[in-house]
Design an enzyme around this catalytic site. Structure first.
Site, mmCIF file in Angstrom:
data_model
loop_
_atom_site.group_PDB
_atom_site.id
_atom_site.type_symbol
_atom_site.label_atom_id
_atom_site.label_comp_id
_atom_site.label_asym_id
_atom_site.label_seq_id
_atom_site.Cartn_x
_atom_site.Cartn_y
_atom_site.Cartn_z
ATOM 1 N N VAL A 126 0.800 -1.228 0.000
ATOM 2 C CA VAL A 126 0.000 0.000 0.000
ATOM 3 C C VAL A 126 0.833 1.279 0.000
ATOM 4 C CG1 VAL A 126 -2.043 -1.061 1.062
ATOM 5 C CG2 VAL A 126 -0.295 -0.003 2.541
ATOM 6 N N LYS A 135 -3.318 6.863 13.073
ATOM 7 C CA LYS A 135 -4.759 6.565 13.119
ATOM 8 C C LYS A 135 -5.608 7.828 13.334
ATOM 9 C CE LYS A 135 -4.554 2.089 12.365
ATOM 10 N NZ LYS A 135 -5.096 1.516 11.116
ATOM 11 N N TYR A 195 1.697 5.015 16.055
ATOM 12 C CA TYR A 195 0.417 4.392 15.676
ATOM 13 C C TYR A 195 -0.729 5.384 15.889
ATOM 14 C CZ TYR A 195 -3.128 0.643 15.332
ATOM 15 O OH TYR A 195 -4.200 -0.151 14.959
HETATM 16 P P1 NAD Z 1 -3.303 -8.219 10.928
HETATM 17 O O1 NAD Z 1 -1.909 -7.951 11.322
HETATM 18 O O2 NAD Z 1 -3.841 -9.586 11.069
HETATM 19 O O3 NAD Z 1 -3.580 -7.745 9.433
HETATM 20 C C1 NAD Z 1 -2.961 -6.643 8.851
HETATM 21 C C2 NAD Z 1 -2.690 -6.968 7.404
HETATM 22 O O4 NAD Z 1 -2.102 -5.823 6.772
HETATM 23 C C3 NAD Z 1 -1.696 -8.138 7.242
HETATM 24 O O5 NAD Z 1 -2.213 -9.113 6.369
HETATM 25 C C4 NAD Z 1 -0.465 -7.453 6.676
HETATM 26 O O6 NAD Z 1 0.326 -8.276 5.826
HETATM 27 C C5 NAD Z 1 -1.097 -6.292 5.913
HETATM 28 N N1 NAD Z 1 -0.106 -5.272 5.599
HETATM 29 C C6 NAD Z 1 0.864 -4.756 6.412
HETATM 30 N N2 NAD Z 1 1.638 -3.903 5.719
HETATM 31 C C7 NAD Z 1 1.163 -3.876 4.448
HETATM 32 C C8 NAD Z 1 1.534 -3.183 3.278
HETATM 33 N N3 NAD Z 1 2.585 -2.338 3.259
HETATM 34 N N4 NAD Z 1 0.817 -3.368 2.144
HETATM 35 C C9 NAD Z 1 -0.228 -4.223 2.156
HETATM 36 N N5 NAD Z 1 -0.636 -4.909 3.226
HETATM 37 C C10 NAD Z 1 0.066 -4.739 4.363
HETATM 38 O O7 NAD Z 1 -4.162 -7.209 11.836
HETATM 39 P P2 NAD Z 1 -5.719 -6.786 11.801
HETATM 40 O O8 NAD Z 1 -6.155 -6.698 13.202
HETATM 41 O O9 NAD Z 1 -6.503 -7.613 10.848
HETATM 42 O O10 NAD Z 1 -5.578 -5.283 11.259
HETATM 43 C C11 NAD Z 1 -6.425 -4.729 10.281
HETATM 44 C C12 NAD Z 1 -6.584 -3.234 10.532
HETATM 45 O O11 NAD Z 1 -7.287 -3.017 11.761
HETATM 46 C C13 NAD Z 1 -5.259 -2.469 10.678
HETATM 47 O O12 NAD Z 1 -5.350 -1.227 10.000
HETATM 48 C C14 NAD Z 1 -5.157 -2.226 12.170
HETATM 49 O O13 NAD Z 1 -4.366 -1.105 12.491
HETATM 50 C C15 NAD Z 1 -6.619 -2.057 12.533
HETATM 51 N N6 NAD Z 1 -6.934 -2.291 13.946
HETATM 52 C C16 NAD Z 1 -6.663 -3.502 14.524
HETATM 53 C C17 NAD Z 1 -7.004 -3.699 15.857
HETATM 54 C C18 NAD Z 1 -6.762 -5.015 16.563
HETATM 55 O O14 NAD Z 1 -6.927 -5.061 17.797
HETATM 56 N N7 NAD Z 1 -6.440 -6.108 15.882
HETATM 57 C C19 NAD Z 1 -7.602 -2.662 16.568
HETATM 58 C C20 NAD Z 1 -7.842 -1.447 15.960
HETATM 59 C C21 NAD Z 1 -7.513 -1.276 14.627
#
Ligand code: NAD
Length: 246
Positions: free
Chosen positions: A62, A157, A153
């Site tokens: 991305v 966000k 972070y």
């Molecule tokens: P995750 O780590 O399982 O998934 C994140 C995905 O993003 C992974 O598949 C990773 O390979 C991909 N990614 C990372 N860098 C990338 C890049 N440069 N290009 C393309 N893809 C890339 O975590 P998740 O919980 O599924 O996270 C999804 C979203 O939710 C994120 O934006 C995260 O910040 C947000 N989020 C997560 C939580 C939580 O508690 N899990 C809470 C709030 C927000």
């Protein structure tokens, strides 16, 4: 059987695992054509295969504008349109203010913020022409409140939340809606960061509903925003956090 996303073409970044993969599965079950995009190619191919013929996988870092241009062009060539983009890719690192390097800070901003900017730009070019579209930017509760040790972070966000509102105002006249989603603590591989620094239990103690969420509990909210059911919502913040920020 009619689905809530019948005929829609949806691109989900970070779709190889975690929330993105679960969203892909749910959206396909509601009639969407789903394109998962990520840098984890083996996991992404497997996720698309397990969803079935409605899903495919494309490599996309991305942070790379050229890759965004290629991926969006390919989707429009294959499927004729892009109805929705879920900017879900992200990374979560512990970055105490006094010990974070500039390179670490910039890397988090590059993926979590610049990645969302590039995605909105690439997809909106097609959506504006179509005069319709829904962009869902996955922020976090960390886009609403601070958290000690997570300044990079938090910065990324909060910025996604602000950028969402500007984009929503800018694109509203073209029939394109833009909203942000703010998950709390969701059970995905990302939670390893909280385990690594030993704070998962104390964080969960502060959640009124008393537990972490399953990814499907976020996916159902994102489904609403991708679908036409949310036709009057744009520039808004949708929180799914078990009461954490109440
Ligand atoms: P995750 O780590 O399982 O998934 C994140 C995905 O993003 C992974 O598949 C990773 O390979 C991909 N990614 C990372 N860098 C990338 C890049 N440069 N290009 C393309 N893809 C890339 O975590 P998740 O919980 O599924 O996270 C999804 C979203 O939710 C994120 O934006 C995260 O910040 C947000 N989020 C997560 C939580 C939580 O508690 N899990 C809470 C709030 C927000």
């Amino acid at each position: 059987m009619s689905g809530r996303l019948d005929g829609k073409v949806v691109l989900i970044t970070g779709g190889s695992r975690g929330q993105g993969a679960v969203e892909g599965e749910l959206f396909a079950s509601e009639g969407a054509t789903v394109v998962l995009a990520d840098v984890l190619d083996d996991e992404g191919e497997a996720a698309a295969k397990s969803i079935g013929p409605a899903a495919s996988y494309l490599h996309l870092d991305v942070t790379d504008a050229e890759q965004w241009a290629m991926v969006t062009k390919e989707i429009v060539a294959d499927h004729g349109r892009i109805d929705a983009l879920v900017n879900n890719a992200g990374i979560f690192h512990f970055t105490p203010l006094l010990s974070t390097t500039e390179a670490e800070f910039r890397r988090i901003i590059d993926i979590n913020l610049v990645g969302v900017f590039l995605g909105m730009q690439a997809a909106a070019r097609y959506m504006v022409e179509q005069k319709s579209g829904s962009i869902v930017n996955i922020s976090s509760v960390a886009g609403l409140t601070g958290a000690a040790g997570f300044s990079a972070y938090n910065a990324s966000k909060f910025a996604v939340r602000g950028m969402t509102k500007s984009a929503a105002r800018e694109l509203a006249g073209f029939g394109v809606r833009v909203n942000s989603v703010h998950p709390g603590i969701i059970d995905t591989p990302m939670l390893k960061t909280l385990d690594d620094i030993g704070v998962r239990d104390s964080v969960v103690d502060r959640i009124p509903l008393g537990r972490v969420a399953l990814p499907i509990e976020v996916a159902r909210l994102v489904l609403f925003l991708v679908s036409d059911e949310s036709s009057y919502s744009t520039g808004s913040e949708f929180i799914v956090d078990g009461g954490m920020t109440s």
